[in-house]
Each structure stands twice: as structure tokens, then as C-alpha cells.
Design a protein around this motif. Structure first.
Motif, PDB file in Angstrom:
ATOM      1  N   LYS A 154       0.827  -1.208   0.000  1.00  0.00           N
ATOM      2  CA  LYS A 154       0.000   0.000   0.000  1.00  0.00           C
ATOM      3  C   LYS A 154       0.863   1.261   0.000  1.00  0.00           C
ATOM      4  O   LYS A 154       0.569   2.230  -0.701  1.00  0.00           O
ATOM      5  N   ALA A 155       1.940   1.226   0.803  1.00  0.00           N
ATOM      6  CA  ALA A 155       2.834   2.385   0.845  1.00  0.00           C
ATOM      7  C   ALA A 155       3.510   2.603  -0.505  1.00  0.00           C
ATOM      8  O   ALA A 155       3.678   3.747  -0.957  1.00  0.00           O
ATOM      9  N   LYS A 156       3.883   1.512  -1.167  1.00  0.00           N
ATOM     10  CA  LYS A 156       4.504   1.628  -2.486  1.00  0.00           C
ATOM     11  C   LYS A 156       3.540   2.216  -3.502  1.00  0.00           C
ATOM     12  O   LYS A 156       3.909   3.090  -4.302  1.00  0.00           O
ATOM     13  N   ALA A 157       2.297   1.727  -3.472  1.00  0.00           N
ATOM     14  CA  ALA A 157       1.292   2.264  -4.398  1.00  0.00           C
ATOM     15  C   ALA A 157       1.033   3.744  -4.137  1.00  0.00           C
ATOM     16  O   ALA A 157       0.895   4.535  -5.075  1.00  0.00           O
ATOM     17  N   ARG A 158       0.987   4.130  -2.866  1.00  0.00           N
ATOM     18  CA  ARG A 158       0.769   5.539  -2.534  1.00  0.00           C
ATOM     19  C   ARG A 158       1.944   6.402  -2.986  1.00  0.00           C
ATOM     20  O   ARG A 158       1.759   7.506  -3.517  1.00  0.00           O
ATOM     21  N   ALA A 159       3.177   5.891  -2.808  1.00  0.00           N
ATOM     22  CA  ALA A 159       4.359   6.640  -3.237  1.00  0.00           C
ATOM     23  C   ALA A 159       4.387   6.801  -4.751  1.00  0.00           C
ATOM     24  O   ALA A 159       4.742   7.868  -5.269  1.00  0.00           O
ATOM     25  N   GLU A 160       4.006   5.751  -5.478  1.00  0.00           N
ATOM     26  CA  GLU A 160       3.970   5.845  -6.933  1.00  0.00           C
ATOM     27  C   GLU A 160       2.939   6.869  -7.386  1.00  0.00           C
ATOM     28  O   GLU A 160       3.178   7.635  -8.332  1.00  0.00           O
ATOM     29  N   TYR A 161       1.794   6.890  -6.710  1.00  0.00           N
ATOM     30  CA  TYR A 161       0.768   7.868  -7.070  1.00  0.00           C
ATOM     31  C   TYR A 161       1.246   9.293  -6.806  1.00  0.00           C
ATOM     32  O   TYR A 161       1.056  10.192  -7.643  1.00  0.00           O
TER      33      TYR A 161
END
Length: 505
Positions: A154-161
Motif C-alpha cells: 500500500k505504501a509503495k502504491a501511494r508513493a507511486e501515485y
């Protein structure tokens, strides 16, 4: 009748490995190493692999063996275990998950040792892995990594966004800084020449110097962004929201410059799943031509006379060539012929259209809509135009003395690089994608042609396929063929087997 002895060796050091070896004995008189337990196992026709389970992994506070596995391998193996009913062979997991045989075996051994799974051995030496219903909960309870992985994803997806959105935010900030600097530079030049700059409601202002005059637009720094925002809002209200899957406007900048990622991400996993399922469903014996629609073969015709393209499949699933009565070369995969699941049938007459051919997806330049792409190009062009104008103004020594202009001068190189690469990178990607998509189309057409050849085979290929179907076999290892289970004590199993023989007699 020959017999099999089951031997467990426990070294003094508990960190060593527990070795489980079914060994073929020369005669019936040889007995088990356990006192009072006579072996009555029929002769094995297949050598079983050595199964090693780390004792340290099942001790309280010991290491979690599953944490040593790659996350992708562990997830695929667990999905295959669930799909096969939690009672599997190595071939079941390798074929369904698209894993190499040694990867599937390592994954099963690690999962079994961490979740209190147990082993079963058939009368032919096949090793089966059986897992409890709550094995996932047990594994998550023991593995800190598996508990943290969802949070990290989830943190990775948020950082990518945030990275995608911040790229567009940077463009807006660049436009504001550039045009603010242009305005300050023009005011500084006007003040230095002792020209009164009187704002008015008119659309132009006059600057006079040395008897010469010129007119320039006065509203360029006022209405640019409000008008753009007003236009965007107006279009969004007028346009019905039917494309829910399109990117948000903040992500459109990043999508235009860098694209939206590989559309074929994870496609190798899909490819090997399709190949493994095809071989398993056809009884573990196939012709090379049957696997051509799943492989990367860019030419047709004489290419199929050289069957070297099937070597990666043989290596992955430990296949071996066979020669039928007519001299045709077929390929057998013994590990994919033995299963603990009765769900799959031999040689299904109808295979799903999606499973008949492996298809790569073409790369898209950008997933943004045409309207959003036009707005992105317009804002990028506006920024590039402003950077070019500012570059000329910064050469004036009077302008360079202004405090705000000094800051702009320090970051001017970054502003120029950003403005230039905003169009250079998409242009480079455009030419690369033309070549990439042409190669993908060529491979897809070749696979389509191979699939059509299998659908409408000539006489020689038809006889070759028929021979492969006749040689196919799928051995289902039921509970009636189990001669040992680690769930029960060996002596208890010998007693149960003896009572069963008495009942039969």
C-alpha cells in the motif's frame, strides 16, 4: 514381493536436516529400522525424491523457512495449493503456478514445515504434501514479513501515485515561476528606463524610450491560468463521466512523458501457467508443435523443423524426448503426469480460446484521453515558450540585479532541462514504441499461425498428435495408494495395514 523401508535420521545437532528417504530393498525379509514394525510396502517403480524439512523451522522461536522464499514464488505456490485442494504433488504446483520443479519443491517444503503440514508417500514413491485448512492463518501468524507485506504494498502504491501527481505539479510550479520572472523582468526594465507603467483596463500599455515606442500586451500574466482553469471546469461539466477508468488529470502529465508502465507485466508467469496447464491437461505427453503458440517464435515454415525452441520448456519441467512407433519425436513430462487432484481431465476436447494462444499486449503511448493529452501538451508548450523568453531577458544585467531574478537564475538550468525533456522523452518513446509494437505484432501473428496449424493439422501432424494422445497418461494418487503418512506413527500405520489385510482375507 520387494519392500520399502522408511528411515528417519536425526543427528545430534537439532539444526541439521531431517532426512526422509524411501529406499527400495532387495527382498521382503529386510525390516524397518523401527523395532516391531515390519515393512509390507509393495515394490516401488519410481524413485522418490529425498525430502528434507528443517527441524529448526518447526521448533518454537525457530526461523520461518517461508520467509526465505521469493515473495512471488510463495504467493504463486500458495494459490496453486488452494486451487488443488491443499493436497498436492510437486508437479501439481509447478504446472498450475508456472514454477520450475525445484522452485515448487522448495516452496512446498518450506510451507509444510511452517504450517504443520504433513507428507504422504504412495506405493510408487511419490511424495504428496497435505496442508491444513488454516495453513494461511498459521503462516501469517508466524511470519512477520507476511504481516508487513500488505502495508508495504500500500505504501509503495501511494508513493507511486504521489510521484506521478508531483510531476504534473512541478510543471504548474514551473509555469508560475517562469511567467512571474518574466513579469518582474519587464517591470525592472521599464523602471530602469524611467517609463511609467500605469495599469489600466485597456488591453495594452505603451513604453517609450528615446523617441521610439512599442506596444505590448499587459494581460498576459493575469488571465493565462484562470482562463485555463475555467475552460477545464467548463469542459468537465459538459462532458459526461463515462470513462471511469481513465487517469486523473494530475497523473496525465506523467503518463504523457513516461507512459503507464509495461502492459505485459507478469506475462511470463501467465505464459508458464498456460504451458504447465496445457501439458498437464493433455496427460504429460505433447508434440513440440502444440507448444509453439505459447513461445516466442518470430518465423514460420522451416522453423518448426528445428525443435530447439522447446528446450526452455524441457528445462523448466524436466521433460524428456520420446520416439513413437512411427518415428515421431514427442516430449514427456513425468512430473506433470502424477497428481493428487481429480479435477483435471486427460486431453480435454475443448480448450478455452484464451488458453489456445499466448498473446502479448501492445504498448500504449499514454492512457490519457485526447482532451487531457491536448491540455498537457498545451501547458508544456506554454512552459517551454516562457523558458525561451526568460532566457533572453536574463541576459540583461539590469534584470539580473533583482533579488527574485537571482533565485530564478540559480534554477534556470533546471527549468530549461525540465521544459526540454518534457517533449524530448515522449518523442523518443514514440519511436521506440513503434519498433516494440511491430515486434510484438510479428510474434503474435506467428503464434496465431501456429495455433491455426494445430486447429487444422495436415496428415502427418494429425498422426503425430494422435500418437501423443495415445501415449498420454494421468496418474491420480488417491488415499488408497498411500503407504506412509507423517501424520501418524509408523508403528500405528503398520498395525492399521495389517488389520486391513486381515479384513480383506
Amino acid at each position: 514381493m520387494a519392500s520399502m523401508a522408511t528411515c528417519f535420521t536425526l543427528p545430534p545437532n537439532p539444526r541439521h536436516l531431517l532426512v526422509f528417504k524411501p529406499a527400495i530393498l532387495p527382498n521382503r525379509s529386510q525390516t524397518s529400522n523401527f523395532p516391531g514394525a515390519a515393512s509390507r510396502v509393495p515394490q516401488s517403480r519410481a524413485s522418490a525424491p529425498v525430502v528434507r524439512a528443517s527441524i529448526a523451522a518447526i521448533r518454537p522461536g525457530g526461523a520461518v523457512e517461508s520467509d526465505k522464499l521469493p515473495s512471488d514464488v510463495r504467493k504463486r505456490a500458495m494459490d496453486a495449493v488452494d486451487a488443488c485442494g491443499r493436497r498436492v504433488t510437486v508437479g501439481d504446483v509447478a504446472g498450475r503456478a508456472g514454477l520450475k520443479l525445484h522452485e515448487a519443491q522448495n516452496a512446498l517444503q518450506s510451507l509444510a514445515s511452517d504450517t504443520q503440514g504433513f507428507l504422504e508417500v504412495s506405493d510408487e514413491g511419490d511424495v504428496l504434501y497435505v496442508f491444513p485448512r488454516d495453513y494461511r492463518a498459521k503462516l501469517v501468524g508466524r511470519s512477520f514479513i507476511m504481516r508487513v507485506e500488505p502495508l508495504l504494498e500500500k505504501a509503495k502504491a501511494r508513493a507511486e501515485y504521489l510521484a506521478r501527481v508531483s510531476f504534473g505539479t512541478t510543471l504548474i510550479a514551473s509555469i508560475i515561476l517562469v511567467f512571474a520572472a518574466i513579469l518582474v523582468a519587464l517591470i525592472a526594465i521599464a523602471l530602469n528606463e524611467n517609463v511609467d507603467v500605469i495599469p489600466s483596463t485597456s488591453s495594452t500599455s505603451s513604453f517609450a524610450s528615446g523617441g521610439s515606442s512599442y506596444r505590448t500586451s499587459y494581460d498576459y500574466s493575469i488571465d493565462v491560468f484562470p482562463s485555463c482553469r475555467t475552460e477545464v471546469y467548463r469542459k468537465q461539466k459538459e462532458k459526461p463521466q463515462t470513462d471511469a477508468g481513465t487517469l486523473k488529470f494530475g497523473e496525465s502529465f506523467f503518463s504523457f512523458v513516461f507512459g503507464d508502465g509495461d502492459p505485459n507485466r507478469g506475462i511470463e508467469e501467465k505464459r508458464w501457467k498456460m504451458i504447465g496447464n496445457y501439458i498437464s491437461s493433455n496427460g504429460g505427453v505433447v508434440a513440440a508443435e502444440e507448444l509453439a503458440p505459447y513461445l516466442d517464435i518470430e518465423t514460420t515454415g522451416d522453423t518448426l523443423t528445428d525443435e530447439a525452441y522447446i528446450l526452455p520448456v524441457l528445462s523448466r519441467y524436466e521433460g524428456q524426448p520420446l520416439i513413437d512407433e512411427e518415428g515421431n519425436i514427442l516430449y514427456q513430462f513425468p512430473s506433470l503426469q502424477r497428481t493428487a487432484s481429480r479435477k483435471m481431465r486427460i486431453c480435454p476436447e475443448i480448450v478455452g480460446e484464451a488458453d489456445k494462444i499466448f498473446k502479448e499486449e501492445k504498448w500504449q503511448f499514454s492512457k490519457t484521453s485526447i482532451a487531457k493529452r491536448a491540455m498537457v501538451v498545451g501547458l508544456g508548450g506554454l512552459n517551454l515558450f516562457g523558458v525561451l523568453i526568460l532566457r533572453g531577458l536574463l541576459k540583461d544585467p539590469i534584470v539580473a540585479q533583482v533579488g527574485f531574478i537571482k533565485f530564478i537564475t540559480s534554477i534556470n538550468l533546471l527549468l530549461q532541462i525540465y521544459a526540454g525533456f518534457f517533449f524530448v522523452i515522449p518523442l523518443f518513446r514514440w519511436f521506440v514504441l513503434l519498433k516494440t509494437n511491430a515486434d510484438i505484432e510479428k510474434r503474435n501473428q506467428a503464434r496465431q499461425q501456429f495455433a491455426q496449424d494445430i486447429e487444422l493439422p495436415d496428415l502427418s501432424l494429425r498422426r503425430k498428435l494422435l500418437s501423443a494422445r495415445n501415449m498420454a497418461q494421468r496418474i491420480v494418487i488417491g488415499l488408497d495408494r498411500i503407504v506412509y503418512s507423517s501424520r501418524k506413527d509408523l508403528f500405528e500405520q503398520e498395525l492399521d495395514r495389517g488389520f486391513q489385510q486381515i479384513d480383506k482375507s
